[in-house]
Design an enzyme around this catalytic site. Structure first.
Site, short mmCIF file in Angstrom:
data_model
loop_
_atom_site.label_atom_id
_atom_site.label_comp_id
_atom_site.label_asym_id
_atom_site.label_seq_id
_atom_site.Cartn_x
_atom_site.Cartn_y
_atom_site.Cartn_z
N MET A 1 39.82 -20.15 45.47
CA MET A 1 39.53 -21.54 45.41
C MET A 1 40.76 -22.35 45.17
O MET A 1 40.91 -22.69 44.41
CB MET A 1 38.46 -21.72 44.38
N PRO A 2 41.84 -22.51 45.58
CA PRO A 2 42.40 -23.84 45.37
C PRO A 2 41.94 -24.78 46.48
O PRO A 2 41.64 -24.35 47.57
CB PRO A 2 43.90 -23.62 45.45
N PHE A 3 41.88 -26.06 46.13
CA PHE A 3 41.75 -27.09 47.15
C PHE A 3 43.14 -27.70 47.26
O PHE A 3 43.64 -28.26 46.29
CB PHE A 3 40.70 -28.13 46.75
#
Length: 130
Positions: A1-3
């Site tokens: 999950m990084p955005f």
């Protein structure tokens, strides 16, 4: 999950922009425990008047090739992992597309895991008992 959000000056080729995203993703996979296919990334291009930066802030001499990278991540990683990520992103992006280390600005925004929904209106990182 990084955005991941990448901001840069307008005028770079699609291949250049793709190389930036690929390099960041490789770094995330290598040192930040990001799973395969966990890719949520955008590039925003800005005309000169809309792209301001401190050209010499902290004694770092930046050029108009500056790339600003902001990643929203869960607040689950120790300082050492964050520092390793910064170094690995710089290593990747100096190779391809050939950025100067001085032109790579990175900012992490940490949030608690329940602040994510990857679709279907569900907070996937929250257990049912929470």
């Amino acid at each position: 999950m990084p955005f991941t959000r990448v901001s840069l000056r307008s005028g770079k080729s699609a291949a250049y922009r793709k190389a930036i995203l690929e390099g960041i993703y490789r770094a995330q996979r290598k040192v930040f425990d990001v799973p395969e296919d966990d890719r949520f990334m955008v590039v925003n291009e800005h005309d000169g008047p809309d792209f301001w930066y401190g050209a010499d802030y902290l004694g770092i001499h930046r050029s108009d090739d500056l790339v600003m990278i902001q990643m929203t991540v869960s607040n689950t990683r120790p300082l050492a992992k964050k520092q390793a990520l910064y170094r690995e992103i710089v290593a990747q992006l100096t190779k391809d597309p050939g950025l100067r280390p001085e032109d790579i600005f990175i900012n992490l925004v940490e949030v608690v895991p329940e602040n994510w929904s990857f679709g279907n209106g569900i907070a996937q990182y929250v257990s049912e008992q929470s």
